[in-house]
Design a protein around this motif. Structure first.
Motif, mmCIF file in Angstrom:
data_model
loop_
_atom_site.group_PDB
_atom_site.id
_atom_site.type_symbol
_atom_site.label_atom_id
_atom_site.label_comp_id
_atom_site.label_asym_id
_atom_site.label_seq_id
_atom_site.Cartn_x
_atom_site.Cartn_y
_atom_site.Cartn_z
ATOM 1 N N GLU A 318 0.847 -1.182 0.000
ATOM 2 C CA GLU A 318 0.000 0.000 0.000
ATOM 3 C C GLU A 318 0.883 1.232 0.000
ATOM 4 O O GLU A 318 1.736 1.406 0.879
ATOM 5 N N VAL A 319 0.690 2.103 -0.964
ATOM 6 C CA VAL A 319 1.468 3.334 -1.113
ATOM 7 C C VAL A 319 0.484 4.496 -1.130
ATOM 8 O O VAL A 319 -0.508 4.484 -1.872
ATOM 9 N N SER A 320 0.759 5.486 -0.298
ATOM 10 C CA SER A 320 -0.093 6.676 -0.247
ATOM 11 C C SER A 320 0.784 7.923 -0.281
ATOM 12 O O SER A 320 1.901 7.937 0.256
ATOM 13 N N ARG A 321 0.260 8.976 -0.914
ATOM 14 C CA ARG A 321 0.981 10.238 -1.047
ATOM 15 C C ARG A 321 -0.014 11.383 -0.892
ATOM 16 O O ARG A 321 -1.100 11.353 -1.482
ATOM 17 N N SER A 384 3.692 14.479 1.830
ATOM 18 C CA SER A 384 3.892 13.289 2.679
ATOM 19 C C SER A 384 3.772 12.037 1.827
ATOM 20 O O SER A 384 2.931 11.950 0.930
ATOM 21 N N ASN A 385 4.644 11.060 2.095
ATOM 22 C CA ASN A 385 4.639 9.754 1.433
ATOM 23 C C ASN A 385 4.643 8.669 2.500
ATOM 24 O O ASN A 385 5.385 8.772 3.492
ATOM 25 N N SER A 386 3.857 7.641 2.291
ATOM 26 C CA SER A 386 3.829 6.500 3.219
ATOM 27 C C SER A 386 3.754 5.214 2.411
ATOM 28 O O SER A 386 3.126 5.163 1.347
ATOM 29 N N LYS A 387 4.389 4.167 2.922
ATOM 30 C CA LYS A 387 4.443 2.866 2.250
ATOM 31 C C LYS A 387 4.230 1.781 3.299
ATOM 32 O O LYS A 387 4.925 1.755 4.320
ATOM 33 N N VAL A 388 3.291 0.912 3.032
ATOM 34 C CA VAL A 388 2.973 -0.193 3.933
ATOM 35 C C VAL A 388 3.183 -1.495 3.168
ATOM 36 O O VAL A 388 2.625 -1.678 2.072
ATOM 37 N N SER A 460 -9.876 -0.200 7.431
ATOM 38 C CA SER A 460 -9.336 0.664 8.488
ATOM 39 C C SER A 460 -10.442 1.601 8.951
ATOM 40 O O SER A 460 -11.443 1.827 8.245
ATOM 41 N N GLU A 530 -4.579 13.889 -2.563
ATOM 42 C CA GLU A 530 -4.204 12.631 -1.881
ATOM 43 C C GLU A 530 -4.325 11.486 -2.876
ATOM 44 O O GLU A 530 -5.342 11.357 -3.567
ATOM 45 N N SER A 532 -3.587 7.177 -3.199
ATOM 46 C CA SER A 532 -3.300 5.915 -2.486
ATOM 47 C C SER A 532 -3.552 4.756 -3.451
ATOM 48 O O SER A 532 -4.480 4.807 -4.268
#
Length: 748
Positions: A318-321, A384-388, A460, A530, A532
């Motif tokens: 999962e990648v979100s920006r 912001s960048n997030s990677k799960v 979630s 946003e 994702s």
């Protein structure tokens, strides 16, 4: 003094830095290389492991670590197998455990540890049982242990025979019984019928089955040398047929449903009605005929297979920006005015309830208060960048559902009620799983392919909402349900669920906020975007598949539709190649060779008698009625094995000696022979043949004709044609032998 202190400081610093330098990744890697060159895999593995742990991002260290881990674990497994073959289970266990510690992902090492541990425990239990005092068994237990198995007929001879008879079925049964050396009894209610029974080159056991089918009878063994024959009717077969009991322990039945399925297969295919299932022991106890037990063993061996197993790698990425940009001024948007006569302060928004009409008579600017809101300027940008990444593994059996849940359980109110006993309202809650929820059911096919029925969900908590005074969480959910057929190790990207949200807002004074450049002084602009994306990757690995052998695919004869019959497969052997005829050699040079007839000049060219008589000997040996004459006729043939003389009127010299030996329908002439016999020495051998033929009750009526035939065959002249023609008018039982014996020598 100062120099001495400096020297001590340098020495202490070098001493403290020496271990650090010694434990550096590069030095550990070089130590591993040196150990690997010396074939010390354990030391090389430890050194490479230190280098890898110190710097796991270095590809060189990672490759060396993984390579030596595999080699070291394999070496210990081989050593453990060698010790296991020698019976040293404890030493083998130590090697297998060391291999499992080196490479925890090595399934072979883990399996060997479990197997050797079971062997060690079994040996311990056997020693404990042997050490216990032997308990006395009751008479009933002793009788149960000595219970006999099913009775089987033991044929003393089962050579191929040829039978040509027209008689009652009981006569044919008795004839076969005499040939095979067993006794035969008949049911008192059985009435034999006359049948014509003709067989050629069949075994005695097959002959029994064929006469039973032709005469509509069946037989069952009463002992190893006695059978009972009765009519093949449903009632008589049920009363007389053998009934045996056997318990089958299934190795791969896991649930009572598996046992019931196996029991249903036996009932449907083999018509076994008495089946008892014992789920605790995973066993089936059957009662039926011995033939049904044999077929049940074959059928259970075909269907009692271990279920296939699949290891499934599930990769959840999962990648979100998020991007946020705010620029502009927040101007004052409210102005409040209040009256304050005489400088009296009032609150904003008050209605001036403390004022009178006289208060307005002398209002000045000092009596009015004005409140204006503040203004602010904002210039903000955020990115912001997030990677799960989640990579769980699921091991599932064929056709069995496997579930994996990673996350939390959140309560959700499902209802409320109020009881009459207590005051207040009681709320009911239900817990739901939030996170990564995976349900997979594999179906393994032939050819290392597997079908996956999958349900993948990522959820979630995204917020809260109030419903009827109860605050409930809002759950965001992404769910995929589908089926796919994949090969072993094939990667399947189930799909990228992309979500792209972009919002733009503008706030400020009307009209002024739309003027370029000035809009940032009289207004504020905010941009928010946003993105994702979530990707599922499924990789199946078949750990064990159902092994189907040629024995499982073989077609098996079950008899007729009304009764299950076991028939043993015949072992087919190729006949040995026949060597060409060679000239006869003296007995002293080749004592074991069979004499042959060389070609000589003669006014009458006779055929080679061994070839001429071989069909007759073969027919005699394979027929149950003519086998007594085989030895006698072979003796007569032995008398004519030397060369024929030029004069057709003289008798050929003979080979006196012991009679021939007969085995399985073929004749072998003994090598101990001597030449130089007199002219009339053939008569004793012919007399022996005639005497042996006369001793048979079935052949005695044809003795004169056989005597004429033998004499004509030994003196093959044209004058014997009338004698041969007379011999051909004899009963059909002997015509085939006469033709095969005389036709090659006399022609047409």
């Amino acid at each position: 003094m100062i120099r001495l202190r400096l020297l001590l400081c340098v020495i202490l610093a070098g001493t403290s830095l020496a271990p650090v330098c010694a434990e550096s990744p590069e030095s550990a890697y070089k130590a591993g290389e040196r150990a690997e060159k010396q074939n010390d895999l354990d030391s090389a593995f430890q050194a490479y492991k230190k280098a890898y742990q110190a710097k796991p991002s270095e590809p060189k260290y990672t490759a060396a670590y993984l390579k030596t881990r595999l080699y070291a674990a394999t070496a210990h497994i081989r050593t453990g197998q060698s010790l296991d073959d020698q019976g040293k289970l404890q030493e083998a266990m130590a090697e297998f455990r060391l291999a499992a510690q080196i490479d925890p992902s090595n399934f072979e090492a883990l399996g060997q540890v479990r197997r050797v541990a079971d062997q060690i425990q079994r040996q311990i239990r056997e020693k404990e049982v042997a050490a216990l005092p032997k308990s006395t068994t009751s008479a009933l237990e002793a009788d149960a242990k000595s219970a006999a198995g099913p009775v089987a007929l033991d044929l003393k001879s089962d050579v191929p025979v040829s039978i040509h008879m027209t008689a009652n079925a009981d006569v044919i049964y008795k004839s076969i019984a005499k040939l095979a050396g067993f006794n035969v009894l008949f049911d008192p209610d059985y009435k034999p019928q006359k049948v014509t029974f003709e067989l050629k080159d069949v075994s005695l056991r097959d002959a029994l089955s064929m006469i039973a089918m032709q005469s509509k009878t069946f037989w069952r063994p009463l002992s190893s040398n006695t059978i009972m024959v009765s009519s093949d009717s449903g009632a008589r077969r049920k009363d007389l047929e053998q009934s045996v009991m056997k318990t089958f322990y299934l190795k791969n039945a896991a649930t009572p449903a598996d046992l019931q399925q196996a029991a249903g297969t036996l009932k449907g295919i083999l018509d076994i009605s008495h089946i008892q299932v014992t789920p605790e022991l995973r066993s089936l106890t059957l009662r039926g005929t011995p033939d049904q037990m044999v077929m049940a063993q074959k059928l259970l061996g075909d269907i009692d297979k271990p279920k296939s197993e699949v290891m499934i790698d599930v990769v959840v990425m999962e990648v979100s920006r998020g991007r946020l940009q705010t620029l502009g001024t927040v101007p004052p948007t409210t102005v409040s005015v209040a009256l304050a006569p005489g400088g009296t302060s009032t609150t904003s928004g008050s209605s001036g309830s403390g004022l009178t009409l006289n208060s307005f008579s002398g209002i000045t600017a000092n009596d009015i208060s004005v409140t204006v809101g503040g203004a602010s300027f904002t210039a903000l940008a955020s990115d912001s960048n997030s990677k799960v990444l989640q990579r769980p593994q699921i091991r599932a059996m064929d056709s069995e559902k496997a579930s994996l849940k990673i996350g939390d359980r959140i309560p959700i109110a499902t209802g409320s009620y109020q009881s009459g006993i207590t005051s207040g309202v009681n709320t009911q809650f239900q817990y739901i799983d939030v996170g990564v929820n995976i349900d997979i059911t594999p179906y393994v096919h032939a050819g290392n392919e597997v079908t996956l029925k999958m349900s993948l969900e990522v959820s979630s908590v995204t917020g809260e909402q109030t419903v009827d005074g109860v605050t409930e969480p809002t759950i965001g959910q992404r769910r995929i349900e589908h089926e796919a057929r994949l090969a072993d190790g094939e990667v399947n990207l189930i799909g990228g669920i992309l979500e792209d949200t972009e919002s733009k807002s503008l706030s400020g004074y009307p009209l002024l906020m739309k003027i370029p450049i000035l809009k940032y002084l009289f207004g504020q602009e905010a941009r928010d975007r946003e993105q994702s994306e979530i990707v599922f990757a499924i990789i199946p690995h078949i750990l064990r598949s159902t092994e189907v052998t040629d024995e499982n695919l073989k077609m098996v004869d079950l008899g007729s539709a009304s009764s299950i019959t076991y028939r043993k497969a015949e072992m087919k052997t190729e006949p040995a190649p026949t060597a060409p005829n060679a000239p006869a050699q003296p007995a002293a040079e080749k004592p074991a060779a069979t004499p042959t007839v060389p070609v000589t000049k003669s006014s009458v060219k006779p055929a080679t008698l061994p070839q001429a008589f071989s069909p007759a000997i073969k027919s005699l040996g394979s027929s149950p009625f003519l086998s007594p004459a085989t030895t006698a006729l072979t003796s007569a043939v032995a008398a004519a094995r030397l060369p024929w003389p030029a004069s057709s009127g003289s008798s050929p010299p003979l080979l006196p000696g012991p009679p021939a030996v007969v085995s399985a329908g073929t004749a072998t002439v003994p090598p101990e022979t001597a030449s130089g016999s007199t002219e009339g020495s053939a008569r004793p051998l012919i007399a022996d043949a005639v005497q042996s033929l006369a001793s048979s009750s079935l052949l005695s009526p044809t003795v004169p004709e056989l005597k004429t035939l033998v004499a004509a065959a030994l003196q093959p002249t044209s004058g014997n044609r009338s004698q041969v023609k007379h011999a051909l008018t004899l009963p059909p039982v002997s015509i085939a032998i006469y033709e095969s014996a005389t036709k090659p020598a006399l022609g047409n």
